[in-house]
Design an enzyme around this catalytic site. Structure first.
Site, PDB file in Angstrom:
ATOM      1  N   ASP A   1       0.823  -1.214   0.000  1.00  0.00           N
ATOM      2  CA  ASP A   1       0.000   0.000   0.000  1.00  0.00           C
ATOM      3  C   ASP A   1       0.854   1.259   0.000  1.00  0.00           C
ATOM      4  O   ASP A   1       0.483   2.274  -0.603  1.00  0.00           O
ATOM      5  CB  ASP A   1      -0.940   0.008   1.198  1.00  0.00           C
ATOM      6  CG  ASP A   1      -2.024  -1.065   1.099  1.00  0.00           C
ATOM      7  OD1 ASP A   1      -2.023  -1.823   0.114  1.00  0.00           O
ATOM      8  OD2 ASP A   1      -2.864  -1.150   2.016  1.00  0.00           O
TER       9      ASP A   1
ATOM     10  N   ARG B   1       2.423  -7.960  -3.300  1.00  0.00           N
ATOM     11  CA  ARG B   1       2.311  -8.765  -2.087  1.00  0.00           C
ATOM     12  C   ARG B   1       3.456  -9.779  -2.009  1.00  0.00           C
ATOM     13  O   ARG B   1       3.811 -10.398  -3.007  1.00  0.00           O
ATOM     14  CB  ARG B   1       0.992  -9.531  -2.084  1.00  0.00           C
ATOM     15  CG  ARG B   1      -0.228  -8.745  -1.661  1.00  0.00           C
ATOM     16  CD  ARG B   1      -0.204  -8.393  -0.202  1.00  0.00           C
ATOM     17  NE  ARG B   1      -1.512  -7.899   0.263  1.00  0.00           N
ATOM     18  CZ  ARG B   1      -1.669  -7.048   1.250  1.00  0.00           C
ATOM     19  NH1 ARG B   1      -0.594  -6.567   1.879  1.00  0.00           N
ATOM     20  NH2 ARG B   1      -2.859  -6.667   1.637  1.00  0.00           N
TER      21      ARG B   1
ATOM     22  N   HIS C   1      -7.074  -6.795   0.054  1.00  0.00           N
ATOM     23  CA  HIS C   1      -6.755  -6.150  -1.223  1.00  0.00           C
ATOM     24  C   HIS C   1      -5.355  -6.584  -1.635  1.00  0.00           C
ATOM     25  O   HIS C   1      -4.435  -6.578  -0.840  1.00  0.00           O
ATOM     26  CB  HIS C   1      -6.862  -4.624  -1.118  1.00  0.00           C
ATOM     27  CG  HIS C   1      -6.111  -4.039   0.034  1.00  0.00           C
ATOM     28  ND1 HIS C   1      -6.480  -4.227   1.346  1.00  0.00           N
ATOM     29  CD2 HIS C   1      -5.004  -3.248   0.067  1.00  0.00           C
ATOM     30  CE1 HIS C   1      -5.632  -3.583   2.140  1.00  0.00           C
ATOM     31  NE2 HIS C   1      -4.721  -2.997   1.387  1.00  0.00           N
TER      32      HIS C   1
ATOM     33  N   SER D   1      -8.245  -2.516   9.546  1.00  0.00           N
ATOM     34  CA  SER D   1      -8.339  -3.846   8.938  1.00  0.00           C
ATOM     35  C   SER D   1      -9.707  -4.464   9.161  1.00  0.00           C
ATOM     36  O   SER D   1     -10.294  -4.336  10.236  1.00  0.00           O
ATOM     37  CB  SER D   1      -7.271  -4.770   9.528  1.00  0.00           C
ATOM     38  OG  SER D   1      -7.459  -6.107   9.081  1.00  0.00           O
TER      39      SER D   1
ATOM     40  N   ALA E   1       2.526   1.454   8.446  1.00  0.00           N
ATOM     41  CA  ALA E   1       3.626   0.680   9.019  1.00  0.00           C
ATOM     42  C   ALA E   1       3.100  -0.373   9.993  1.00  0.00           C
ATOM     43  O   ALA E   1       1.926  -0.395  10.349  1.00  0.00           O
ATOM     44  CB  ALA E   1       4.598   1.621   9.722  1.00  0.00           C
TER      45      ALA E   1
ATOM     46  N   GLU F   1     -10.083  -7.439   9.640  1.00  0.00           N
ATOM     47  CA  GLU F   1      -9.893  -8.486  10.645  1.00  0.00           C
ATOM     48  C   GLU F   1     -10.480  -8.086  11.998  1.00  0.00           C
ATOM     49  O   GLU F   1     -10.794  -8.945  12.817  1.00  0.00           O
ATOM     50  CB  GLU F   1      -8.402  -8.794  10.800  1.00  0.00           C
ATOM     51  CG  GLU F   1      -7.762  -9.472   9.603  1.00  0.00           C
ATOM     52  CD  GLU F   1      -8.135 -10.946   9.479  1.00  0.00           C
ATOM     53  OE1 GLU F   1      -8.338 -11.604  10.521  1.00  0.00           O
ATOM     54  OE2 GLU F   1      -8.211 -11.441   8.337  1.00  0.00           O
TER      55      GLU F   1
ATOM     56  N   TYR G   1      -3.043  -9.709  15.598  1.00  0.00           N
ATOM     57  CA  TYR G   1      -3.051  -8.636  14.588  1.00  0.00           C
ATOM     58  C   TYR G   1      -4.348  -7.844  14.662  1.00  0.00           C
ATOM     59  O   TYR G   1      -4.345  -6.604  14.663  1.00  0.00           O
ATOM     60  CB  TYR G   1      -2.882  -9.243  13.192  1.00  0.00           C
ATOM     61  CG  TYR G   1      -3.059  -8.266  12.053  1.00  0.00           C
ATOM     62  CD1 TYR G   1      -2.018  -7.429  11.660  1.00  0.00           C
ATOM     63  CD2 TYR G   1      -4.274  -8.189  11.370  1.00  0.00           C
ATOM     64  CE1 TYR G   1      -2.179  -6.539  10.615  1.00  0.00           C
ATOM     65  CE2 TYR G   1      -4.439  -7.297  10.320  1.00  0.00           C
ATOM     66  CZ  TYR G   1      -3.398  -6.470   9.951  1.00  0.00           C
ATOM     67  OH  TYR G   1      -3.571  -5.581   8.912  1.00  0.00           O
TER      68      TYR G   1
END
Length: 319
Positions: free
Chosen positions: A13, A184, A179, A125, A81, A127, A149
């Site tokens: 990103d 990646r 995304h 996120s 970050a 998540e 996370y």
């Protein structure tokens, strides 16, 4: 000329938002823990490394963060970050929590101390929502994090909210669903699948080992998601937004389309390895990105199939 500071510019990103902002005429500063030693491979791939002013900043160190912000005086800061792997967060929970939460807090505090009119974007996120089941998550859906996370990202989200409310900072969190792009690394399952399928297509006899292939996610195209990040900071008032396609697919569908696109049957090349299963995982991630469309005028143009095709094209060219 407006200035943007991107923390975590070496990631996927970070590279795409840097490219987008350069095209918008921004002077872009890219932050990394050690700018002299980092490779910035993604910036080379995008052909923009020589257009960015690379600087060393450790956002886990408040002094480093404050000094950098005062020196650069950015109009916008993008915090991308921190440890970014859900799977790795189970192995490195302390590093994950510290790199995401302390880093976010230090940037918020440094903006407050500097008293500069900085607009701040924080990478959230999907998540954080945990398992959404059949109910598509909105910005009002409660968080139910199921990994270190996700816990860290949830904490950072509420820190941003707290500073926005308490100190009137222009601070936003983008709650991005999955995304992907060619940038990646292979520890992300989508890139792992694409890379292995392309190697097998080229003649490799390897078996692709995966964990739970029945999970379902909303997969989008990273280069267009970063446009939504920028749009958030152009609004009259700061707010949080879900960024997603609004369409959820099982991982097995992702695998099937990838191999079929290359003229192969995935069942002949994929094995399930139980050692790759996570201690806890969310079965389904569903999103309702309506607010982003209504307020930002943003809507995903790329489908999961488009993402796969673009990643395959890049990978085959590289092999």
């Amino acid at each position: 000329m407006k200035k943007a500071l991107i923390c975590g510019i070496s990631g996927q990103d970070g590279g795409y938002i840097a490219k987008f902002l350069l095209q918008k005429g921004f002077e872009v500063y890219g932050g990394s823990r050690d700018a002299q030693m980092a490779s910035f491979k993604n910036l080379d791939i995008l052909g923009i490394k020589n257009q960015i002013q690379l600087i060393s900043i450790n956002i886990n160190d408040f002094r480093s963060t404050l000094q950098t912000i005062i020196k650069v005086k950015p109009d916008e800061i993008y915090n991308l970050a921190g440890q970014s792997s859900v799977g790795l967060s189970f192995e490195q929970p302390v590093e994950t929590l510290e790199s995401i939460t302390i880093g976010t807090l230090n940037i918020l505090e440094a903006i407050r101390f500097s008293n500069l009119p900085i607009k701040f974007y924080n990478a959230g996120s999907s998540e954080c929502f945990g398992d959404t089941g059949e109910e598509a998550a909105t910005e009002k859906t409660p968080f139910m994090p199921r990994s270190p996370y996700a816990v860290a990202k949830s904490t950072a989200f509420w820190l941003v909210n707290n500073y926005r409310e308490s100190y009137q900072l222009f601070a936003c969190t983008g709650i991005l669903f999955n995304h992907d792009s060619p940038l990646r690394p292979e520890r992300f399952v989508t890139k792992k699948i694409i890379a292995a399928a392309c190697r097998i297509y080229k003649g490799s006899t390897e078996k692709l080992q995966l964990g739970n292939v029945e999970i379902a996610r909303d997969w989008g195209w990273a280069p267009e998601y970063v446009e939504a990040m920028s749009l958030m900071l152009q609004q009259p008032q700061p707010d949080d937004y879900i960024i997603a396609t609004g369409k959820t697919h099982k991982l097995v569908d992702f695998i099937d389309y990838t191999f079929k696109y290359l003229g192969m049957n995935w069942a002949e090349h994929v094995t399930v390895d139980n050692s790759l299963l996570r201690p806890a995982d969310l079965k389904t991630g569903r999103a309702n990105p309506q607010k982003a469309y209504d307020k930002l005028g943003w809507k995903a143009a790329f489908s999961m199939e488009n993402v796969i095709e673009n990643m395959i094209a890049f990978e085959l060219e590289r092999l």
